[in-house]
Design a protein around this motif. Structure first.
Motif, short mmCIF file in Angstrom:
data_model
loop_
_atom_site.label_atom_id
_atom_site.label_comp_id
_atom_site.label_asym_id
_atom_site.label_seq_id
_atom_site.Cartn_x
_atom_site.Cartn_y
_atom_site.Cartn_z
N MET A 1 11.21 -28.24 4.96
CA MET A 1 9.93 -28.86 4.72
C MET A 1 9.43 -29.50 6.00
O MET A 1 10.15 -30.22 6.67
N ILE A 2 8.20 -29.22 6.32
CA ILE A 2 7.55 -29.82 7.48
C ILE A 2 6.73 -31.01 6.96
O ILE A 2 5.79 -30.84 6.20
N LYS A 3 7.14 -32.19 7.38
CA LYS A 3 6.50 -33.42 6.91
C LYS A 3 5.53 -33.95 7.95
O LYS A 3 5.48 -33.47 9.07
N ASP A 4 4.80 -34.97 7.56
CA ASP A 4 3.78 -35.54 8.43
C ASP A 4 4.35 -36.04 9.75
O ASP A 4 3.70 -35.93 10.79
N ASN A 5 5.58 -36.56 9.74
CA ASN A 5 6.15 -37.04 11.01
C ASN A 5 6.48 -35.89 11.96
O ASN A 5 6.37 -36.03 13.18
N HIS A 6 6.85 -34.71 11.43
CA HIS A 6 7.06 -33.54 12.28
C HIS A 6 5.73 -33.10 12.90
O HIS A 6 5.67 -32.77 14.09
N ILE A 7 4.71 -33.10 12.07
CA ILE A 7 3.38 -32.69 12.54
C ILE A 7 2.85 -33.68 13.58
O ILE A 7 2.25 -33.28 14.58
N ALA A 8 3.13 -34.98 13.38
CA ALA A 8 2.67 -35.99 14.34
C ALA A 8 3.30 -35.77 15.71
O ALA A 8 2.65 -35.98 16.74
N VAL A 9 4.55 -35.32 15.74
CA VAL A 9 5.24 -35.11 17.02
C VAL A 9 4.86 -33.78 17.66
O VAL A 9 4.55 -33.72 18.85
N LEU A 10 4.89 -32.70 16.86
CA LEU A 10 4.70 -31.36 17.42
C LEU A 10 3.29 -30.80 17.29
O LEU A 10 2.91 -29.89 18.01
N GLY A 11 2.54 -31.32 16.35
CA GLY A 11 1.27 -30.70 16.00
C GLY A 11 1.52 -29.67 14.90
O GLY A 11 2.64 -29.15 14.77
N LEU A 12 0.52 -29.38 14.12
CA LEU A 12 0.66 -28.49 12.96
C LEU A 12 1.15 -27.10 13.34
O LEU A 12 2.15 -26.61 12.81
N GLU A 13 0.47 -26.46 14.27
CA GLU A 13 0.81 -25.09 14.62
C GLU A 13 2.21 -24.97 15.22
O GLU A 13 2.99 -24.09 14.85
N LYS A 14 2.56 -25.87 16.13
CA LYS A 14 3.88 -25.82 16.76
C LYS A 14 4.98 -26.10 15.75
O LYS A 14 6.06 -25.49 15.81
N ALA A 15 4.75 -27.03 14.83
CA ALA A 15 5.76 -27.34 13.81
C ALA A 15 6.02 -26.12 12.92
O ALA A 15 7.17 -25.80 12.61
N ILE A 16 4.96 -25.43 12.51
CA ILE A 16 5.11 -24.24 11.68
C ILE A 16 5.80 -23.12 12.45
O ILE A 16 6.72 -22.47 11.93
N THR A 17 5.39 -22.90 13.67
CA THR A 17 6.00 -21.86 14.50
C THR A 17 7.49 -22.13 14.69
O THR A 17 8.32 -21.22 14.57
N ALA A 18 7.85 -23.36 14.98
CA ALA A 18 9.26 -23.71 15.17
C ALA A 18 10.06 -23.50 13.88
O ALA A 18 11.18 -22.98 13.91
N ALA A 19 9.48 -23.87 12.75
CA ALA A 19 10.17 -23.69 11.47
C ALA A 19 10.38 -22.21 11.16
O ALA A 19 11.45 -21.80 10.70
N LYS A 20 9.37 -21.40 11.45
CA LYS A 20 9.50 -19.96 11.20
C LYS A 20 10.57 -19.33 12.07
O LYS A 20 11.31 -18.46 11.62
#
Length: 131
Positions: free
Chosen positions: A1-20
């Motif tokens: 799960m990508i939470k708001d704190n992950h998005i705050a650090v990486l940004g939405l696109e980078k967080a999703i790309t890293a998770a994938k």
């Protein structure tokens, strides 16, 4: 799960790309969103689950409608979470989401069981603890 704190650090696109990149093909990627625009951007990136976090009924309805209009709704599980109670779960249930999470369920389970007529005889089971 990508939470708001992950998005705050990486940004939405980078967080999703890293998770994938890190997730195996057997894992679903769920992203917590707080705005309609983020829901659309997330869906466009091909995630499996979008969790509307602390969004109002109207905001969720708008997001669902926009996802449908853009042809992004069919392959995504939509979840509503945050600020949902036994008193307003019916309103969230009519937004078009697939899943509703109620954090207060543990402290209010007796009311929910009664409200939905679940588990007849549950009160007599050894698992039930009257509070």
């Amino acid at each position: 799960m990508i939470k708001d704190n992950h998005i705050a650090v990486l940004g939405l696109e980078k967080a999703i790309t890293a998770a994938k990149k890190a997730a195996s093909f057997t894992r679903k990627i769920e992203v917590e969103v707080e705005t309609v625009d983020d829901a659309v951007r997330t869906a466009q990136m091909g995630v499996d689950i979008i969790m509307f976090d602390n969004m109002t009924v109207n905001e969720i309805q708008k997001a669902v409608k926009m996802l449908e209009e853009k042809g992004l709704r069919d392959n995504i599980i939509l979840e509503a979470s945050g600020g949902i109670s036994i008193e307003n779960v019916d309103k969230y249930g009519r937004t078009g989401v697939d899943v509703i999470s109620i954090g207060r369920l543990r402290t209010h389970r007796t009311g929910l069981i009664s409200a939905f007529g679940l588990f007849q005889g549950f009160e007599d089971s050894r698992l039930y603890r009257k509070e």
